[in-house]
Scaffold this motif. Sequence first.
Motif, PDB file in Angstrom:
ATOM      1  N   GLN A  25       0.847  -1.204   0.000  1.00 44.55           N
ATOM      2  CA  GLN A  25       0.000   0.000   0.000  1.00 44.55           C
ATOM      3  C   GLN A  25       0.879   1.249   0.000  1.00 44.55           C
ATOM      4  O   GLN A  25       0.689   2.163   0.785  1.00 44.55           O
ATOM      5  N   ASN A  69      -7.865  -5.446   3.459  1.00 44.42           N
ATOM      6  CA  ASN A  69      -6.749  -4.879   2.712  1.00 44.42           C
ATOM      7  C   ASN A  69      -5.880  -3.943   3.551  1.00 44.42           C
ATOM      8  O   ASN A  69      -5.032  -3.247   3.003  1.00 44.42           O
ATOM      9  N   THR A 221      -5.671  -3.804  -4.026  1.00 44.38           N
ATOM     10  CA  THR A 221      -6.158  -5.138  -3.673  1.00 44.38           C
ATOM     11  C   THR A 221      -4.982  -6.092  -3.568  1.00 44.38           C
ATOM     12  O   THR A 221      -4.105  -6.109  -4.443  1.00 44.38           O
ATOM     13  N   LEU A 222      -4.929  -6.875  -2.525  1.00 42.98           N
ATOM     14  CA  LEU A 222      -3.789  -7.762  -2.277  1.00 42.98           C
ATOM     15  C   LEU A 222      -3.926  -9.042  -3.085  1.00 42.98           C
ATOM     16  O   LEU A 222      -4.909  -9.777  -2.955  1.00 42.98           O
ATOM     17  N   GLY A 274      -8.029 -11.001   2.021  1.00 40.47           N
ATOM     18  CA  GLY A 274      -6.869 -10.151   2.147  1.00 40.47           C
ATOM     19  C   GLY A 274      -5.942 -10.583   3.268  1.00 40.47           C
ATOM     20  O   GLY A 274      -5.793 -11.776   3.573  1.00 40.47           O
TER      21      GLY A 274
END
Length: 498
Positions: A25, A69, A221-222, A274
């Motif tokens: 992120q 997330n 988004t992971l 996530g």
Amino acid sequence: MPTKNPWDLTPFEMQKELSRYVIGQDEALAALTNAVWNNRQLFLLKKKGKSVRRYPPTVNVLFAAPRGNGKTSLLTTLADLFELPFVTIDATTLSAEGYIGKKPRDSFEELLQKTQGNEELARQAIVHIDEIDKQRDRGRRGDVQGFAVQDALLKLLEGNPILLSNGRVLDLSTVTFVATGAFEGISRRGNEPWLNEEDLVAYGMSRQFLARFSIKRWMNTLDEKALRRIVVESEASVAKRLINAFRDLKGVDLQFEEGAIDAIIKLAYEKRGGARALNDVIETHLSHLKALLPEVVSGVKGYIVEAETVTKGQAPRVVHGNSSFTPIDLRDSEAKSEEQPAEKKQIVVIGEPVPKSEVVPKASPPPAPKPPPPKSPVAKAPPPPPPPPKAPEPTVPTPAFPTPISRPAVTPTTTPKPLSWVPYPPRLLRKRKRLIAFSCVALTLFLVLLLYQLLRPVKSPEGGTRPTAPEGLPTPGLIEKLNKAEPPSKRVSYRQGY
């Protein structure tokens, strides 16, 4: 914790420190650290008594991302690392003023309790408005949520002072507000990082509410690659915490093979949850590892977690003290392939002693190679001339922004009293007294008018007055007595009434 004073860090240094705990992120880290740093500088300027009109205004942030997330983890990690007060407002429990439900001011009273009544520290807090997408307008008439709650939050997001129930006034002009939500039903437009305002308005958010947020962006988004980085690199990884528990509590090492890490990531990715799914998988499928902590016997040097340990619940392999075992650090496969083990590890099943016949002896060192015969001296070539010195790079002038000062130690002079001991606010008390006085005057006037209507003399239709009956309703004897005093045209009978 950062080695430098957290109040003296630049936004880039804050982002670098946070990236050790929050993985995948980077854009969200940059936006959040810039907002917190900007608001902190405004607080320092106001503390010195300077005007802030020449500087950027307070920055609020709106993040949208599916669950798991790292929205909440990002904010809590930032507050813990840099010693910032932090409070969360659950938007699902809020309702409009005058209705049953939690009010936003209740969270700020909790904030003052966390800071022990220090208003200067509370003015630098991070306020997290969670699940804000649940307060969208649903078109229901008379709804006490939706637009009503968004309108109630407008004054807070603008930074206006808020009056608490104990009579204290808290300035919110330098508080960082961060709203988060999943916003299910809004799709991301390609790789565009910014939230589209028209999509949010169609979802049910008011334009006035969205205008209070300077930054509105998506969080990443992971995917499986990001989940692997979280397990291997993040300091907050549950796998690393499990390793630290074995190492600190029992003095044994715990190692995860590549197959075990792949199995954990596969199970977590299938849940579509996530980073939160990683914690669920490790807590669910590796719960039997925690049972080994009180059962560790002497002579055990470490455990190795394999793929079957995750998928089938098998016990991990054990390494005894007479075997070589390198303490584990979770790294990727490329870094591990660069280093080869010096000798073969002795691995056995839990509880079985290591037979002496199976211990692999150390290999004897190879004979030293013979030195080569001396060669005839050869004239060496002159050394190459040294390279010319590089020109110094031009320095970029640093923007003239006020240097942050160190935060003074918080030493409260008096112990703050609990909120339940604080007297009623004086302003509301005066208003309550005026209301009671007005009610008493109105009631007195009503009683006077009522008595006047009951006691006033009765008037006849032709004018004049008649004496009222002292005993209430007229009797036949009273009517006969009255008729004698009246002319015949004005006499009445008992049936006609008095």
